[in-house]
Design a protein around this motif. Structure first.
Motif, PDB file in Angstrom:
ATOM      1  N   LEU A   1       8.978   4.726 -12.968  1.00 16.29           N
ATOM      2  CA  LEU A   1       8.230   4.998 -11.741  1.00 16.29           C
ATOM      3  C   LEU A   1       8.710   4.108 -10.599  1.00 16.29           C
ATOM      4  CD1 LEU A   1       4.462   5.491 -12.678  1.00 16.29           C
ATOM      5  CD2 LEU A   1       5.920   7.060 -11.412  1.00 16.29           C
ATOM      6  N   ASP A   2       8.858   2.804 -10.882  1.00 22.44           N
ATOM      7  CA  ASP A   2       9.282   1.853  -9.840  1.00 22.44           C
ATOM      8  C   ASP A   2      10.659   2.209  -9.307  1.00 22.44           C
ATOM      9  OD1 ASP A   2       6.931   0.432 -10.034  1.00 22.44           O
ATOM     10  OD2 ASP A   2       7.725  -1.044 -11.442  1.00 22.44           O
TER      11      ASP A   2
ATOM     12  N   GLU B   1       0.835  -1.208   0.000  1.00 22.75           N
ATOM     13  CA  GLU B   1       0.000   0.000   0.000  1.00 22.75           C
ATOM     14  C   GLU B   1       0.867   1.255   0.000  1.00 22.75           C
ATOM     15  OE1 GLU B   1      -4.059  -0.591   2.431  1.00 22.75           O
ATOM     16  OE2 GLU B   1      -2.290  -1.182   3.567  1.00 22.75           O
ATOM     17  N   LEU B   2       1.962   1.220   0.776  1.00 24.46           N
ATOM     18  CA  LEU B   2       2.863   2.373   0.832  1.00 24.46           C
ATOM     19  C   LEU B   2       3.510   2.603  -0.527  1.00 24.46           C
ATOM     20  CD1 LEU B   2       4.207   4.587   2.479  1.00 24.46           C
ATOM     21  CD2 LEU B   2       5.955   2.929   3.188  1.00 24.46           C
TER      22      LEU B   2
ATOM     23  N   LYS C   1       3.835   5.808  -5.378  1.00 25.81           N
ATOM     24  CA  LYS C   1       3.792   5.892  -6.838  1.00 25.81           C
ATOM     25  C   LYS C   1       2.829   6.988  -7.284  1.00 25.81           C
ATOM     26  CE  LYS C   1       4.179   2.082  -9.167  1.00 25.81           C
ATOM     27  NZ  LYS C   1       3.907   0.779  -9.841  1.00 25.81           N
ATOM     28  N   GLY C   2       1.679   7.065  -6.642  1.00 33.25           N
ATOM     29  CA  GLY C   2       0.729   8.124  -6.963  1.00 33.25           C
ATOM     30  C   GLY C   2       1.297   9.497  -6.675  1.00 33.25           C
ATOM     31  N   PHE C   3       2.022   9.614  -5.577  1.00 26.36           N
ATOM     32  CA  PHE C   3       2.660  10.882  -5.204  1.00 26.36           C
ATOM     33  C   PHE C   3       3.702  11.284  -6.249  1.00 26.36           C
ATOM     34  CE2 PHE C   3       6.358  12.856  -3.104  1.00 26.36           C
ATOM     35  CZ  PHE C   3       5.776  14.023  -2.626  1.00 26.36           C
TER      36      PHE C   3
ATOM     37  N   LYS D   1       3.894  10.282  -9.430  1.00 30.39           N
ATOM     38  CA  LYS D   1       3.236  10.606 -10.703  1.00 30.39           C
ATOM     39  C   LYS D   1       2.676  12.027 -10.675  1.00 30.39           C
ATOM     40  CE  LYS D   1       0.688   7.579 -12.906  1.00 30.39           C
ATOM     41  NZ  LYS D   1      -0.324   6.540 -13.209  1.00 30.39           N
ATOM     42  N   ALA D   2       2.097  12.420  -9.552  1.00 24.05           N
ATOM     43  CA  ALA D   2       1.552  13.772  -9.425  1.00 24.05           C
ATOM     44  C   ALA D   2       2.668  14.813  -9.528  1.00 24.05           C
ATOM     45  CB  ALA D   2       0.808  13.911  -8.101  1.00 24.05           C
ATOM     46  N   GLN D   3       3.795  14.507  -8.893  1.00 23.78           N
ATOM     47  CA  GLN D   3       4.937  15.422  -8.950  1.00 23.78           C
ATOM     48  C   GLN D   3       5.465  15.554 -10.379  1.00 23.78           C
ATOM     49  OE1 GLN D   3       4.744  17.030  -5.885  1.00 23.78           O
ATOM     50  NE2 GLN D   3       6.948  16.917  -5.721  1.00 23.78           N
ATOM     51  N   MET D   4       5.569  14.425 -11.080  1.00 18.29           N
ATOM     52  CA  MET D   4       6.078  14.427 -12.447  1.00 18.29           C
ATOM     53  C   MET D   4       5.119  15.166 -13.385  1.00 18.29           C
ATOM     54  SD  MET D   4       7.630  10.536 -12.645  1.00 18.29           S
ATOM     55  CE  MET D   4       8.474  10.725 -14.211  1.00 18.29           C
ATOM     56  N   ALA D   5       3.813  15.026 -13.131  1.00 18.15           N
ATOM     57  CA  ALA D   5       2.816  15.687 -13.982  1.00 18.15           C
ATOM     58  C   ALA D   5       2.954  17.201 -13.912  1.00 18.15           C
ATOM     59  CB  ALA D   5       1.410  15.254 -13.567  1.00 18.15           C
TER      60      ALA D   5
END
Length: 440
Positions: A388-389, A362-363, A368-370, A372-376
């Motif tokens: 990403l990994d 879960e962490l 990963k979501g965090f 992706k948001a930063q990269m966006a």
């Protein structure tokens, strides 16, 4: 070896650890033999130093070391096996007649026990959950801000209200000499504003730092100082005007829409406002959620009643740091930390009773979501999975960063749980009124 626990009351206990020679003697003898093999003593061949000499020189210190190791290990095992939920760490009780020259030893430790309690999520007085909306006034203001951002500066000869002035702030005592640009609508108070109006390039204005801007962060940027340096700052300032400009607003047309969002994403003022509203309310939701979590936290701390082993905790605080504290200092530290400790216990209870603990997968997904948001934010909208990994692995290898993300995930789980299990009083407000009510 014998370990026993005596409960003093519901929150305090004493653990007694009895260690006899049989518990440590074999280990001590083995270490002494190893010392004898390696000892290099003048007059004796290596490995042939008399055992009595080695024992006399090293025996007591080795014995003390091994007893302490055995004591710590056995105490930790006992606490784990007994599943004792303790606060702080065990505190050794001082024994005036203690003597290392015997073979059998008895040690006592004070324990502070975590209290037992229940968490009631049925709030008697309903907690307010804010729904922050972007109203027409805010949308009009944001449209104007975009027009300013994409508008052009037109030089002027004389300062008027609403203009922008560039220049240098100075203060000799604090060695301040900082070039900055000021929007006059950020100047606080009519008295300060009048000092600018009518001035020309080259004019010097006498000002005071206190109450100069509508936000201290703007003073921090204007003077080139840190947050700590501007806190409570009251000094005279001079501002030398070097440029005077007025912003000519960009026209509201397709060219402006394309500059902001890309070609043909937005095609009308109505669509522009809808886009601003959507983006603003996403940001407002994050603030409203944080406020809601804070409000629930405050409610639970105030309404979940239980006692703490206060005297024990004060003694533990006095000895836990690098430097011992006086009883007065320890009492002060306890008063500061008591509320936080209470919420830690409440949070732990909610997480445990409702099986909200997080696992590593879960962490990783949350991280990963965090990422992706930063990269966006930097235009990388479709990063490859391997990239990403790799980034996630690097982020989580940093213990501080991993801890921070874990705390964020726990907060998210708790907030989701509270939203599902507490009935709130929903109140719709605009952002200005939200700030007034929450941060008054």
């Amino acid at each position: 070896m014998n370990i026993t626990k005596e409960n003093i009351d519901a929150l305090n206990a004493v653990v007694k650890v009895e260690i006899s020679a049989a518990d440590y003697q074999e280990k001590v003898e083995g270490i002494l033999q190893d010392y004898r093999k390696k000892a290099d003593v003048p007059g004796f061949r290596k490995g042939h130093v008399p055992a009595g000499m080695i024992k006399k020189q090293y025996g007591k210190s080795i014995m003390i070391d091994e007893v302490n190791k055995l004591l710590q290990e056995s105490l930790n095992n006992f606490l784990t096996e007994e599943k004792l939920d303790i606060l702080g760490n065990p505190l050794p009780k001082m024994q005036e007649d203690f003597n290392w020259d015997t073979e059998d030893f008895s040690f006592e430790f004070e324990l502070g026990l975590a209290p037992e309690f229940d968490v009631d999520l049925k709030a008697k007085k309903k907690i307010t959950q804010y729904n922050i909306v972007a109203d027409d006034e805010l949308l009009d203001k944001e449209v104007e801000n975009l027009q300013k951002r994409f508008g052009k500066l037109v030089p002027q000869e004389v300062v008027e209200e609403g203009f922008t002035v560039a220049g240098t702030f100075t203060n000799e005592e604090k060695a301040i000499e900082n070039k900055t640009t000021i929007e006059l609508n950020t100047i606080k108070g009519k008295v300060n504003l009048k000092k600018f109006v009518g001035k020309k390039v080259g004019d010097v204005i006498e000002l005071k730092s206190k109450g100069l801007f509508d936000d201290d962060h703007k003073l921090m940027a204007a003077l080139g100082l840190t947050h700590d340096e501007i806190h409570g700052l009251e000094i005279p300032l001079t501002f030398t005007i070097e440029e005077i400009n007025v912003t000519e607003l960009a026209e509201i047309n397709q060219e402006l829409f394309d500059k902001i969002f890309g070609a043909d994403v937005v095609k009308s003022l109505e669509e522009l406002k809808a886009k601003i509203k959507e983006d603003a309310e996403k940001q407002f939701l994050a603030q409203a959620d944080q406020q809601l979590l804070n409000a629930v936290t405050e409610y639970l701390v105030e309404n979940t009643k239980f006692d703490l082993p206060a005297d024990f905790l004060k003694k533990w605080i006095a000895t836990a740091g690098e430097n011992p504290l006086t009883p007065e200092q320890a009492n002060e530290e306890y008063e500061k930390s008591e509320k936080g400790l209470r919420y830690q216990l409440i949070e732990g209870k909610v997480l445990k009773d409702n099986e909200l603990q997080i696992n590593f997968d879960e962490l990783k997904d949350f991280t990963k979501g965090f990422v992706k948001a930063q990269m966006a934010q930097y235009g990388q909208l479709n990063p490859e999975e391997k990239e990403l990994d790799d980034i996630v692995q690097r982020v989580l290898s940093n213990q501080e960063e991993a801890k921070r993300l874990q705390e964020q995930l726990v907060s998210k789980k708790l907030l989701d749980f509270y939203k599902e299990n507490i009935t709130f009083k929903v109140k719709e407000v605009n952002y200005e009124n939200f700030v007034k009510e929450v941060y008054k």
